[in-house]
Design an enzyme around this catalytic site. Structure first.
Site, PDB file in Angstrom:
ATOM      1  N   GLY A 587       0.847  -1.188   0.000  1.00  0.00           N
ATOM      2  CA  GLY A 587       0.000   0.000   0.000  1.00  0.00           C
ATOM      3  C   GLY A 587       0.882   1.237   0.000  1.00  0.00           C
ATOM      4  O   GLY A 587       2.112   1.136  -0.020  1.00  0.00           O
ATOM      5  N   PHE A 589       1.399   3.236   2.382  1.00  0.00           N
ATOM      6  CA  PHE A 589       2.118   3.465   3.633  1.00  0.00           C
ATOM      7  C   PHE A 589       2.897   2.248   4.116  1.00  0.00           C
ATOM      8  O   PHE A 589       3.559   2.292   5.132  1.00  0.00           O
ATOM      9  CB  PHE A 589       1.122   3.871   4.731  1.00  0.00           C
ATOM     10  N   LYS A 610      -3.362  -3.533   7.038  1.00  0.00           N
ATOM     11  CA  LYS A 610      -2.473  -2.534   6.448  1.00  0.00           C
ATOM     12  C   LYS A 610      -1.654  -1.973   7.590  1.00  0.00           C
ATOM     13  O   LYS A 610      -2.218  -1.591   8.619  1.00  0.00           O
ATOM     14  CB  LYS A 610      -3.282  -1.401   5.837  1.00  0.00           C
ATOM     15  N   ASP A 703     -10.953   8.563  -6.528  1.00  0.00           N
ATOM     16  CA  ASP A 703      -9.983   7.622  -7.098  1.00  0.00           C
ATOM     17  C   ASP A 703     -10.678   6.302  -7.433  1.00  0.00           C
ATOM     18  O   ASP A 703     -10.129   5.227  -7.204  1.00  0.00           O
ATOM     19  CB  ASP A 703      -8.847   7.400  -6.091  1.00  0.00           C
TER      20      ASP A 703
HETATM   21  P1  AMP Z   1      -4.111  -0.478  -0.986  1.00  0.00           P
HETATM   22  O1  AMP Z   1      -3.348   0.119   0.115  1.00  0.00           O
HETATM   23  O2  AMP Z   1      -5.567  -0.440  -0.747  1.00  0.00           O
HETATM   24  O3  AMP Z   1      -3.717   0.072  -2.294  1.00  0.00           O
HETATM   25  O4  AMP Z   1      -3.751  -2.081  -0.995  1.00  0.00           O
HETATM   26  C1  AMP Z   1      -2.679  -2.650  -1.701  1.00  0.00           C
HETATM   27  C2  AMP Z   1      -3.047  -4.035  -2.193  1.00  0.00           C
HETATM   28  O5  AMP Z   1      -3.294  -4.868  -1.078  1.00  0.00           O
HETATM   29  C3  AMP Z   1      -4.320  -4.061  -3.023  1.00  0.00           C
HETATM   30  O6  AMP Z   1      -4.072  -3.835  -4.356  1.00  0.00           O
HETATM   31  C4  AMP Z   1      -4.807  -5.473  -2.793  1.00  0.00           C
HETATM   32  O7  AMP Z   1      -4.167  -6.365  -3.682  1.00  0.00           O
HETATM   33  C5  AMP Z   1      -4.358  -5.750  -1.377  1.00  0.00           C
HETATM   34  N1  AMP Z   1      -5.443  -5.504  -0.430  1.00  0.00           N
HETATM   35  C6  AMP Z   1      -5.738  -4.362   0.215  1.00  0.00           C
HETATM   36  N2  AMP Z   1      -6.797  -4.516   1.012  1.00  0.00           N
HETATM   37  C7  AMP Z   1      -7.199  -5.778   0.861  1.00  0.00           C
HETATM   38  C8  AMP Z   1      -8.270  -6.562   1.419  1.00  0.00           C
HETATM   39  N3  AMP Z   1      -9.132  -6.026   2.272  1.00  0.00           N
HETATM   40  N4  AMP Z   1      -8.378  -7.835   1.044  1.00  0.00           N
HETATM   41  C9  AMP Z   1      -7.510  -8.381   0.155  1.00  0.00           C
HETATM   42  N5  AMP Z   1      -6.515  -7.714  -0.393  1.00  0.00           N
HETATM   43  C10 AMP Z   1      -6.334  -6.425  -0.061  1.00  0.00           C
END
Ligand code: AMP
Length: 917
Positions: A587, A589, A610, A703
């Site tokens: 992500g 962060f 996260k 977004d």
């Molecule tokens: P993000 O910070 O939301 O961009 O998350 C980065 C990546 O983590 C995403 O592209 C997903 O592949 C994975 N991810 C984030 N949240 C979830 C979730 N609740 N369940 C499964 N995968 C997740």
């Protein structure tokens, strides 16, 4: 036999009993006591023995040997002569009673001679001995005295023998019975407990009775030789080598069973030869055996969400007949590659463990999920042998789509004389997007002979035209793209008698009045609106006033203390209840991991975690937590759910529900071409529903893109990534001000947001149109390889993305509507949702695709005319080019074709369309 004098007490001491030595038949001198006062009347001569210790005896026997003269044989005797004497006893602890106290003696018997001698020739005297035995109970003192009373006979006491009887030590049934003194009475039996001989064990309490005569009577119970021993001659002897005896029994030792041996005497079990084993439950008499080899020829047949697994038994059964297939199954969700054990909701028939058959049906699996099944062959010695994985075989399958599970309950929410209003919950396992419900009902009395069917998109139905006071039976089933699921169980409801009929009429009238007012309003709205959609001004106060009571999203950045916002909207989770399993993404962060969360009192759930990487600034902390403060305000099935946050220890974490299929763009790319249009529209509907919820709360996402949509195992799409987003503020200037100057995702952003940062729900609608395009083209990059500047320019000049391959015309039209230059002209999310629902209800409308009309691509002609003149840039996806059989040297996504002028004018005539080749 006493040498010298006995000196028994006699009374009177003179003239009564006298101690005399005589010769017996063998001329051996013996001591006797004699009395023979036959001529004098009133004789009372007492002779008393010494004190005799009782020694535990209870009944003593007195054997008296004596001679007695026949009175007739005595010349000149008168009637004073007697031929008997009396035997007495007296119990006493005192062994030194010096005189005979006659009154303390108790008479035992009067003793007469069996034989008496009559005439004896002097010098040839033959002594005839009488032997008389009497018994007497002596139980009260330590010992006793015996006394002989003579009342005028001629007697010689030759021997007095006093004895008691015992049952002698003996062994019966491998139990030892000790030497036992008989009981006090002639009829009494003494119960005696035996004790098992060496190396034996009690079978049943060993008992015998000692009779008064010293005979053992009635043996009961007994012992068995211990394991490793057998009976030989009343004792227990060890089994010799090569033999064993496992249990205490009356059996002998056995020869060792096949594949086993015993080297020492006394074996209770034979040891297995090396490579052979015995299960805990195997009897020692059983041959030693081996574990089975792996099952063979495992085949799987997938039927929607069921899998039939069949296999052949192992080639080698190891000499046993208890081969079974102890446990099987592990599921993995294909997108994350994370292998999870099958949930408890998966059904194994006839079972998951301990299978005796070589066929199992696994049902209730998730649709579109990759599963690995492992079949282990085991028998009773598998554990003992330590052989595990070597005896297994596995197969991997991917399940297909499945019909929805049955609706579990139906409620009657309103009942009248002629109608019933029913409502129900979505099936537990929809296995896709529910397209409609079918309600079947009939009068209970009629059974299913005649029934009616109603179809509805919603989870409720008003059934009218019913008979009063009649019981109706209802079944409901759901339909997805995979077809109808099973009908629910029957639910019975009765119409009522009509007491409420009047009330009903009043309500009906009121409803019709409301309806009439609504129609008038609608008409009025139609008149005043200029756009194609009955659009209210997206970002106006008016919209909020139309929805009084709707919860409005609160910007966490309006809180002075960001921690206050986070604690208001997010639950603090104890870090110990989180179990992190693996990294699933990166992500903004830091890492995103998957794991499990177990909150007390709730079942364990899978979550995404996260975390904020170390060394963060205050601002980063605020930004990171702001996402949770935003997400925590939402509660909708198409918005990613916040489980909570960890802020009290480091690293800071945001815990959300886990979405097994990850982000939508990657998921679609992976499953290129694998879904039906209805399934794709179902996904789009979910996203539209989530966005409607956000817009109702006055939240602008900013977004919205397929990469920020997450997909779960049921293909439910949820909007996520609230990091960039800002509240839609009332101040028209607010859209210009962004706290953070971030990069704008150009391809997804509406022109007004790019040029003057006017982010509104309408700009989210634009982005939604792009998401539609991404979904229908299975994750294709919008505007392919064009650079951002060209994209901005093309959009400015009226170019819009063409319909992806096989895209239904209606869907592309909806996209184009979302991409209206004037934001007020774009549909609202509520309208988009209605539109998609209509399409789902009438799948026929999705059938017409651009591909049906000789590859007409509905591009914007104005743009084509001004930019290309007679050279057209025809944008095709790689799949489209493959389908057209066009191979470009660099395998680019852009095909340049020249189009003749007549074609161009034709195109202009057709408007919004052009022919690519
Ligand atoms: P993000 O910070 O939301 O961009 O998350 C980065 C990546 O983590 C995403 O592209 C997903 O592949 C994975 N991810 C984030 N949240 C979830 C979730 N609740 N369940 C499964 N995968 C997740």
């Amino acid at each position: 036999t006493v040498p010298g004098e006995l000196k028994w007490a006699a009374s009177p001491s003179e003239g009564g009993w006298e101690e005399v030595s005589i010769m017996d038949e063998k001329n051996i001198p013996i001591r006797t006591y004699q009395v023979c006062n036959v001529l004098e009347p009133n004789q009372n001569n007492w002779l008393r023995t010494d004190w005799i210790p009782r020694s535990g005896a209870q009944r003593v026997y007195v054997e008296v040997k004596f001679t007695l003269r026949d009175c007739n044989s005595l010349p000149g005797v008168t009637g004073t002569c007697k031929e008997t004497f009396n035997l007495y006893y007296h119990e006493s602890n005192e062994d030194r009673e010096s005189y005979i106290k006659e009154s303390s003696f108790i008479k035992v018997d009067t003793v007469a001679a069996d034989e008496s001698f009559t005439q004896v020739d002097v010098g040839d005297r033959i002594m005839k001995l009488n032997t008389e035995v009497r018994d007497v109970k002596v139980t009260t003192r330590k010992g006793f005295y015996l006394a002989f009373q003579d009342v005028g006979a001629c007697i010689a006491l030759v021997s007095v023998r006093v004895f008691y009887k015992t049952c002698p030590l003996t062994i019966r049934n491998l139990a030892t019975f000790p030497d036992t003194i008989t009981g006090a009475d002639t009829s009494s039996l003494v119960e005696v407990r035996g004790s098992c001989v060496n190396q034996s064990e009690e079978r049943e309490e060993p008992k015998m009775y000692c009779g008064a005569d010293g005979e053992w009577l009635v043996p009961i119970g007994g012992c068995f030789c211990s394991p490793g021993y057998e009976e030989k001659g009343g004792a227990c002897k060890a089994c010799s080598a090569g033999f064993y005896k496992a249990k205490s029994s009356d059996a002998g030792c056995f020869k060792c069973p096949p594949h086993s041996h015993s080297v020492r005497d006394g074996a209770t079990v034979c040891d297995c030869h090396s490579g052979f084993f015995r299960a805990d439950s195997d009897p020692p008499s059983m041959a030693c055996t081996q574990p089975p080899s792996a099952p063979q020829q495992l085949i799987s047949v997938v039927n929607e969400t069921s899998v039939v697994l069949e296999w052949a038994p192992p080639r080698r059964l190891g000499g046993r007949s208890d081969t079974n297939y102890p446990r099987m199954g592990s599921g993995s969700i294909s997108s994350s590659q994370l292998c999870l054990p099958c949930g408890s909701d998966v059904l194994f028939s006839p079972g998951q463990t301990g299978l005796k058959t070589s066929r199992v049906v696994v049902s209730e699996l998730r649709a579109h999920t990759h599963y690995t099944f492992i079949v282990h062959a085991r028998n009773g010695v598998s554990q003992a042998s330590g052989a595990g994985a070597a005896q297994s075989v596995s197969v991997s399958v991917t399940t297909n789509q499945a019909a929805p599970s049955p609706v579990s309950s139906i409620l009657a929410i309103d009942v009248t004389r002629h109608s019933l209003s029913l409502s129900w919950q979505q099936p537990d396992r929809p296995n896709g997007v529910i397209l409609e419900y079918e309600v079947k009902f009939y009068e209970k009395d009629q059974k299913e002979r005649s029934y009616r069917i109603m179809r509805t998109f919603s989870r409720s139905v008003d059934v009218t035209g019913l008979n009063p006071l009649t019981v109706y039976v209802f079944h409901v089933r759901a339909r997805t793209a995979a077809g109808y699921g099973e009908f629910s169980a029957p639910f019975e409801f009765s119409t009522n008698s009509g007491i409420h009929a009047v009330k009903f009429k009043i309500i009906a009238r009121m409803l019709s009045l409301v309806f009439f007012i609504c129609v008038l309003n609608l008409h009025h709205l139609c008149l005043i609106r200029r756009s194609k959609y009955s659009k209210t001004k997206q970002d106006s106060e008016e919209e909020k006033h139309l929805n009084p009571g709707v919860k409005i999203y609160v910007d966490p950045f309006t809180y002075e203390d960001p921690d206050q916002a986070i604690h208001e909207f997010a639950k603090e989770i104890d870090v110990s209840s989180i179990h992190i399993e693996k990294v699933i993404g990166m992500g903004e962060f830091g890492e995103v991991c998957s794991g499990r969360l177990r909150v007390q009192g709730k079942r364990e759930i899978y979550v995404a975690i996260k975390s904020l990487k170390a060394g963060y600034s205050d601002k980063q902390r605020r930004d990171f937590l702001s996402e949770a403060s935003i997400m925590g305000q939402f509660d909708h099935p198409n918005i990613i759910r916040l489980e909570g946050v960890v802020t009290r220890c480091k690293p800071l974490m945001i815990i959300t529900e886990y979405m097994e299929n990850g982000s939508l763009d990657a998921f679609l790319r992976k499953h290129d071409g694998q879904f039906t249009v209805i399934q794709l529209v179902g996904m789009l509907r979910g996203i539209a529903s989530g966005m409607k919820y956000l817009s109702d709360m006055s939240y602008v996402h900013r977004d919205l893109a397929a990469r920020n949509i997450l997909v779960n195992s049921n293909l439910v799409c949820k909007v996520s990534d609230f990091g960039l987003s800002r509240v839609l503020e009332d101040d028209p200037e607010a859209a210009y001000t962004t706290r953070v100057r971030r990069k704008i995702p150009i391809r997804w952003t509406a022109p007004e947001a790019i040029t003057y940062r006017k982010f509104t729900t309408a700009s989210d609608v634009w982005s939604y149109g792009i998401v539609m395009w991404e979904v229908v083209s299975y994750g294709e990059r919008p505007y392919w390889d064009m650079n951002n500047q060209d994209v901005i320019k093309a959009i400015e000049e009226g170019y819009r993305l063409p319909a992806p391959m096989d895209c239904p015309v209606v869907l592309h039209q909806l996209m184009l509507d979302c991409w209206e230059r004037e934001r007020a002209e774009r549909p609202t999310f509520s309208q988009i949702l209605n539109m998609l629902d209509k399409l789902i209800r009438n799948p026929g409308t999705l059938r017409r695709t651009g591909g049906d009309s000789t590859w007409v691509y509905p591009l914007n002609t104005a743009w084509c005319a001004s930019v290309c003149l007679n050279i057209y840039l025809c944008l095709c996806t790689r799949r489209e080019m493959d389908r057209l059989g066009i191979i470009t040297p660099s395998h680019q996504n852009i095909l340049i074709a020249s189009v003749q002028q007549e074609v161009l004018s034709q195109m202009q005539h057709m408007q919004h369309s052009m022919v690519p080749v």
